[in-house]
Scaffold this motif. Structure first.
Motif, PDB file in Angstrom:
ATOM      1  N   MET A  72       0.831  -1.207   0.000  1.00 39.48           N
ATOM      2  CA  MET A  72       0.000   0.000   0.000  1.00 39.48           C
ATOM      3  C   MET A  72       0.863   1.255   0.000  1.00 39.48           C
ATOM      4  O   MET A  72       0.557   2.243  -0.671  1.00 39.48           O
ATOM      5  N   LEU A  73       1.967   1.219   0.795  1.00 40.74           N
ATOM      6  CA  LEU A  73       2.827   2.399   0.865  1.00 40.74           C
ATOM      7  C   LEU A  73       3.513   2.668  -0.464  1.00 40.74           C
ATOM      8  O   LEU A  73       3.888   3.808  -0.755  1.00 40.74           O
ATOM      9  N   GLN A  74       3.709   1.617  -1.275  1.00 40.14           N
ATOM     10  CA  GLN A  74       4.426   1.819  -2.542  1.00 40.14           C
ATOM     11  C   GLN A  74       3.543   2.280  -3.678  1.00 40.14           C
ATOM     12  O   GLN A  74       4.040   2.769  -4.683  1.00 40.14           O
ATOM     13  N   SER A  75       2.210   2.094  -3.534  1.00 44.01           N
ATOM     14  CA  SER A  75       1.345   2.358  -4.681  1.00 44.01           C
ATOM     15  C   SER A  75       0.971   3.840  -4.736  1.00 44.01           C
ATOM     16  O   SER A  75       0.834   4.499  -3.705  1.00 44.01           O
ATOM     17  N   GLN A  76       0.787   4.340  -5.972  1.00 42.79           N
ATOM     18  CA  GLN A  76       0.456   5.745  -6.144  1.00 42.79           C
ATOM     19  C   GLN A  76      -1.050   5.984  -6.254  1.00 42.79           C
ATOM     20  O   GLN A  76      -1.573   6.920  -5.691  1.00 42.79           O
ATOM     21  N   GLU A  77      -1.744   5.099  -7.021  1.00 44.09           N
ATOM     22  CA  GLU A  77      -3.174   5.339  -7.234  1.00 44.09           C
ATOM     23  C   GLU A  77      -3.984   4.987  -6.001  1.00 44.09           C
ATOM     24  O   GLU A  77      -3.658   4.031  -5.292  1.00 44.09           O
ATOM     25  N   SER A  78      -5.070   5.748  -5.787  1.00 43.20           N
ATOM     26  CA  SER A  78      -5.888   5.466  -4.610  1.00 43.20           C
ATOM     27  C   SER A  78      -6.746   4.218  -4.816  1.00 43.20           C
ATOM     28  O   SER A  78      -7.082   3.519  -3.862  1.00 43.20           O
ATOM     29  N   LEU A  79      -7.086   3.902  -6.077  1.00 47.74           N
ATOM     30  CA  LEU A  79      -7.892   2.710  -6.348  1.00 47.74           C
ATOM     31  C   LEU A  79      -7.128   1.446  -5.980  1.00 47.74           C
ATOM     32  O   LEU A  79      -7.695   0.492  -5.433  1.00 47.74           O
ATOM     33  N   VAL A  80      -5.805   1.470  -6.247  1.00 44.98           N
ATOM     34  CA  VAL A  80      -4.978   0.306  -5.913  1.00 44.98           C
ATOM     35  C   VAL A  80      -4.926   0.124  -4.401  1.00 44.98           C
ATOM     36  O   VAL A  80      -5.036  -0.994  -3.891  1.00 44.98           O
ATOM     37  N   VAL A  81      -4.786   1.254  -3.672  1.00 46.33           N
ATOM     38  CA  VAL A  81      -4.755   1.170  -2.206  1.00 46.33           C
ATOM     39  C   VAL A  81      -6.067   0.588  -1.690  1.00 46.33           C
ATOM     40  O   VAL A  81      -6.093  -0.279  -0.801  1.00 46.33           O
ATOM     41  N   ALA A  82      -7.197   1.040  -2.287  1.00 50.96           N
ATOM     42  CA  ALA A  82      -8.500   0.542  -1.841  1.00 50.96           C
ATOM     43  C   ALA A  82      -8.620  -0.953  -2.088  1.00 50.96           C
ATOM     44  O   ALA A  82      -9.131  -1.697  -1.245  1.00 50.96           O
ATOM     45  N   LYS A  83      -8.096  -1.406  -3.232  1.00 48.39           N
ATOM     46  CA  LYS A  83      -8.190  -2.846  -3.525  1.00 48.39           C
ATOM     47  C   LYS A  83      -7.322  -3.657  -2.569  1.00 48.39           C
ATOM     48  O   LYS A  83      -7.715  -4.734  -2.114  1.00 48.39           O
ATOM     49  N   LEU A  84      -6.128  -3.120  -2.255  1.00 49.12           N
ATOM     50  CA  LEU A  84      -5.267  -3.827  -1.303  1.00 49.12           C
ATOM     51  C   LEU A  84      -5.944  -3.899   0.062  1.00 49.12           C
ATOM     52  O   LEU A  84      -5.878  -4.923   0.758  1.00 49.12           O
ATOM     53  N   LEU A  85      -6.627  -2.798   0.443  1.00 50.92           N
ATOM     54  CA  LEU A  85      -7.344  -2.776   1.717  1.00 50.92           C
ATOM     55  C   LEU A  85      -8.451  -3.826   1.720  1.00 50.92           C
ATOM     56  O   LEU A  85      -8.685  -4.505   2.724  1.00 50.92           O
ATOM     57  N   LEU A  86      -9.112  -3.969   0.560  1.00 51.42           N
ATOM     58  CA  LEU A  86     -10.183  -4.969   0.419  1.00 51.42           C
ATOM     59  C   LEU A  86      -9.618  -6.377   0.596  1.00 51.42           C
ATOM     60  O   LEU A  86     -10.207  -7.206   1.313  1.00 51.42           O
ATOM     61  N   ILE A  87      -8.449  -6.644  -0.022  1.00 52.96           N
ATOM     62  CA  ILE A  87      -7.825  -7.962   0.124  1.00 52.96           C
ATOM     63  C   ILE A  87      -7.483  -8.212   1.584  1.00 52.96           C
ATOM     64  O   ILE A  87      -7.710  -9.294   2.132  1.00 52.96           O
ATOM     65  N   LEU A  88      -6.947  -7.152   2.258  1.00 51.24           N
ATOM     66  CA  LEU A  88      -6.558  -7.293   3.668  1.00 51.24           C
ATOM     67  C   LEU A  88      -7.776  -7.615   4.526  1.00 51.24           C
ATOM     68  O   LEU A  88      -7.751  -8.543   5.353  1.00 51.24           O
ATOM     69  N   LEU A  89      -8.877  -6.871   4.322  1.00 47.80           N
ATOM     70  CA  LEU A  89     -10.084  -7.114   5.111  1.00 47.80           C
ATOM     71  C   LEU A  89     -10.612  -8.520   4.856  1.00 47.80           C
ATOM     72  O   LEU A  89     -11.010  -9.223   5.790  1.00 47.80           O
ATOM     73  N   MET A  90     -10.598  -8.944   3.582  1.00 38.94           N
ATOM     74  CA  MET A  90     -11.089 -10.291   3.261  1.00 38.94           C
ATOM     75  C   MET A  90     -10.251 -11.344   3.961  1.00 38.94           C
ATOM     76  O   MET A  90     -10.779 -12.292   4.540  1.00 38.94           O
ATOM     77  N   THR A  91      -8.910 -11.174   3.906  1.00 41.26           N
ATOM     78  CA  THR A  91      -8.038 -12.140   4.579  1.00 41.26           C
ATOM     79  C   THR A  91      -8.370 -12.213   6.058  1.00 41.26           C
ATOM     80  O   THR A  91      -8.479 -13.298   6.627  1.00 41.26           O
ATOM     81  N   LEU A  92      -8.553 -11.036   6.679  1.00 43.59           N
ATOM     82  CA  LEU A  92      -8.772 -11.027   8.128  1.00 43.59           C
ATOM     83  C   LEU A  92     -10.148 -11.592   8.496  1.00 43.59           C
ATOM     84  O   LEU A  92     -10.319 -12.148   9.577  1.00 43.59           O
ATOM     85  N   PHE A  93     -11.147 -11.430   7.629  1.00 45.62           N
ATOM     86  CA  PHE A  93     -12.476 -11.941   7.977  1.00 45.62           C
ATOM     87  C   PHE A  93     -12.638 -13.411   7.609  1.00 45.62           C
ATOM     88  O   PHE A  93     -13.347 -14.147   8.279  1.00 45.62           O
ATOM     89  N   ILE A  94     -11.989 -13.826   6.506  1.00 46.92           N
ATOM     90  CA  ILE A  94     -12.240 -15.171   5.982  1.00 46.92           C
ATOM     91  C   ILE A  94     -11.457 -16.223   6.757  1.00 46.92           C
ATOM     92  O   ILE A  94     -11.971 -17.277   7.097  1.00 46.92           O
ATOM     93  N   ASN A  95     -10.185 -15.907   7.093  1.00 49.22           N
ATOM     94  CA  ASN A  95      -9.331 -16.969   7.610  1.00 49.22           C
ATOM     95  C   ASN A  95      -9.752 -17.536   8.958  1.00 49.22           C
ATOM     96  O   ASN A  95      -9.674 -18.740   9.143  1.00 49.22           O
ATOM     97  N   PRO A  96     -10.211 -16.706   9.929  1.00 45.95           N
ATOM     98  CA  PRO A  96     -10.697 -17.320  11.171  1.00 45.95           C
ATOM     99  C   PRO A  96     -11.853 -18.280  10.937  1.00 45.95           C
ATOM    100  O   PRO A  96     -11.931 -19.337  11.571  1.00 45.95           O
ATOM    101  N   THR A  97     -12.734 -17.937   9.986  1.00 44.89           N
ATOM    102  CA  THR A  97     -13.867 -18.810   9.706  1.00 44.89           C
ATOM    103  C   THR A  97     -13.395 -20.162   9.173  1.00 44.89           C
ATOM    104  O   THR A  97     -13.835 -21.217   9.660  1.00 44.89           O
ATOM    105  N   ALA A  98     -12.480 -20.119   8.190  1.00 46.79           N
ATOM    106  CA  ALA A  98     -11.988 -21.372   7.621  1.00 46.79           C
ATOM    107  C   ALA A  98     -11.246 -22.184   8.672  1.00 46.79           C
ATOM    108  O   ALA A  98     -11.440 -23.408   8.790  1.00 46.79           O
ATOM    109  N   THR A  99     -10.420 -21.500   9.491  1.00 43.09           N
ATOM    110  CA  THR A  99      -9.660 -22.205  10.520  1.00 43.09           C
ATOM    111  C   THR A  99     -10.584 -22.866  11.532  1.00 43.09           C
ATOM    112  O   THR A  99     -10.387 -24.019  11.924  1.00 43.09           O
ATOM    113  N   HIS A 100     -11.619 -22.124  11.953  1.00 40.82           N
ATOM    114  CA  HIS A 100     -12.545 -22.683  12.933  1.00 40.82           C
ATOM    115  C   HIS A 100     -13.299 -23.865  12.350  1.00 40.82           C
ATOM    116  O   HIS A 100     -13.487 -24.893  13.023  1.00 40.82           O
TER     117      HIS A 100
END
Lengths: 156, 109, 95
Positions: free
Chosen positions: B56-84
């Motif tokens: 995120m710190l390396q990217s210039q466009e704001s759309l790219v940052v938003a997409k990276l944030l989306l991937i991060l949120l998905m990882t954080l929400f999805i993985n506990p569910t799968a693990t459980h």
């Protein structure tokens, strides 16, 4: 109604973020797919306070900050024990009591336990959570009940 | 200013890589299934977050940052569910965890 | 630094594959496949930056969702007979 509006806004944001185009064709396609998703979600009867917890949205950010701080500490501990080897770990299986009243609160608590490295929720029966922990220390930290209290404060 | 962002981003990527490699070593080194889950948890939470924040710190466009944030949120929400789901399935099918009463290394040959 | 991180992720993926191949129980294998999938998401994002093609991020999002659905889909059958049998086979093999 509140929940439908919330779902609609989330879907609009999701579409705009992922498409990045602003032409009329793309926007109308987006509107059509959002309408389809809303229709299917209503038919499945999943649009309620459990899938769209709008009543928590003011309190959640503060909890996330606290959870993040906790997460960093837990990560450091687990990584230390990975490199120290098998002799240093003490796997434990115990039950922990969940004092939340609603199902949403219990699920938030159980998922917070799972996302913290070092503790995993194995099962949730009524108000007892079976937890597997990498270290006995983790269970003691859980039993002091700070996370439990914070989640309880979240729900009312 | 740019050099500071560059260094922070490199540091984040370095920490993330180290955490991911640690998790990879942990999944090979730990004695049984339930302890291996904890090793995977490290790579899924802080390891993935650090790498994505570094990007995120390396990217210039704001759309790219938003997409990276989306991937991060998905990882954080999805993985506990799968693990459980995985831990619950294993527990219900009678896979018993190796507890610390026995010495943790006696299973390994 | 980007290339070093990519190489680190590749190493982690190899370690996960090793656990998936030798993993004594079925659940170890599913866990390894899940980890492999999440690392693939990170690898795709990193490669998008290395090759300067941010469109790769869309593929990473889709991959994260597919990975989750595949794990949940396999576990949907976890109360079937074959799953239970595999657990007990491994237990009786233990010394």
């Amino acid at each position: 109604m509140r929940h439908t509006i919330n779902l609609f806004l989330m879907l609009v944001i999701f579409w705009l973020l992922n498409s990045g185009h602003n032409s009329a064709l793309m926007l109308s396609l987006g509107a059509a797919s959002i309408a389809l998703v809303l229709y299917i979600a209503h038919r499945m009867d999943v649009v309620d306070h459990e899938s769209q917890p709008v009543h928590l949205s003011l309190k959640l950010p503060g909890y996330f900050v606290w959870l993040l701080k906790n997460l960093v500490h837990a990560n450091i501990a687990v990584v230390k024990h990975i490199w120290l080897g098998n002799g240093s770990i003490s796997p434990t299986l115990t039950t922990v009591k969940a004092s939340q009243k609603t199902n949403v609160g219990k699920v938030i608590y159980a998922n917070s336990i799972t996302i913290t490295p070092g503790t995993v929720t194995v099962d949730l029966v009524d108000d007892r959570i079976i937890v597997h922990a990498l270290l006995r220390k983790n269970i003691q930290a859980l039993k002091t009940g700070e996370m439990d209290r914070r989640v309880s404060r979240l729900e009312n | 200013m740019e050099i500071v962002i560059e260094i922070t981003s490199a540091l984040c990527l370095l920490i993330g890589s180290f955490l991911c490699v640690s998790g990879g070593v942990g999944i090979l080194r730990f004695p049984d299934f339930y302890t291996r889950i904890h090793a995977v948890g490290v790579t899924d939470t802080l390891g993935a977050s650090m790498i994505l924040v570094g990007l995120m710190l390396q990217s210039q466009e704001s759309l790219v940052v938003a997409k990276l944030l989306l991937i991060l949120l998905m990882t954080l929400f999805i993985n506990p569910t799968a693990t459980h789901a995985l831990a619950k399935a294993a527990f219900h099918n009678g896979l018993m965890p190796l507890l610390s009463k026995r010495s943790a290394t006696d299973k390994e040959p | 630094m980007l290339i070093a991180a990519t190489l680190a992720i590749l190493v982690v993926m190899i370690l996960a594959i090793i656990r998936g191949v030798i993993g004594p129980t079925l659940y170890d294998r599913i866990l390894a496949v899940n980890m492999f999938g999440t690392k693939t998401v990170l690898l795709i994002s990193l490669l998008g930056f290395v090759m300067e093609r941010p469109q790769f991020l869309d593929i990473a999002i889709v991959y994260a969702l597919i990975n989750f659905i595949s794990v949940i889909g396999v576990l949907r059958y976890s109360d079937s007979f074959a799953f239970k049998q595999s657990t007990h086979e491994k237990e009786s093999e233990e010394p």
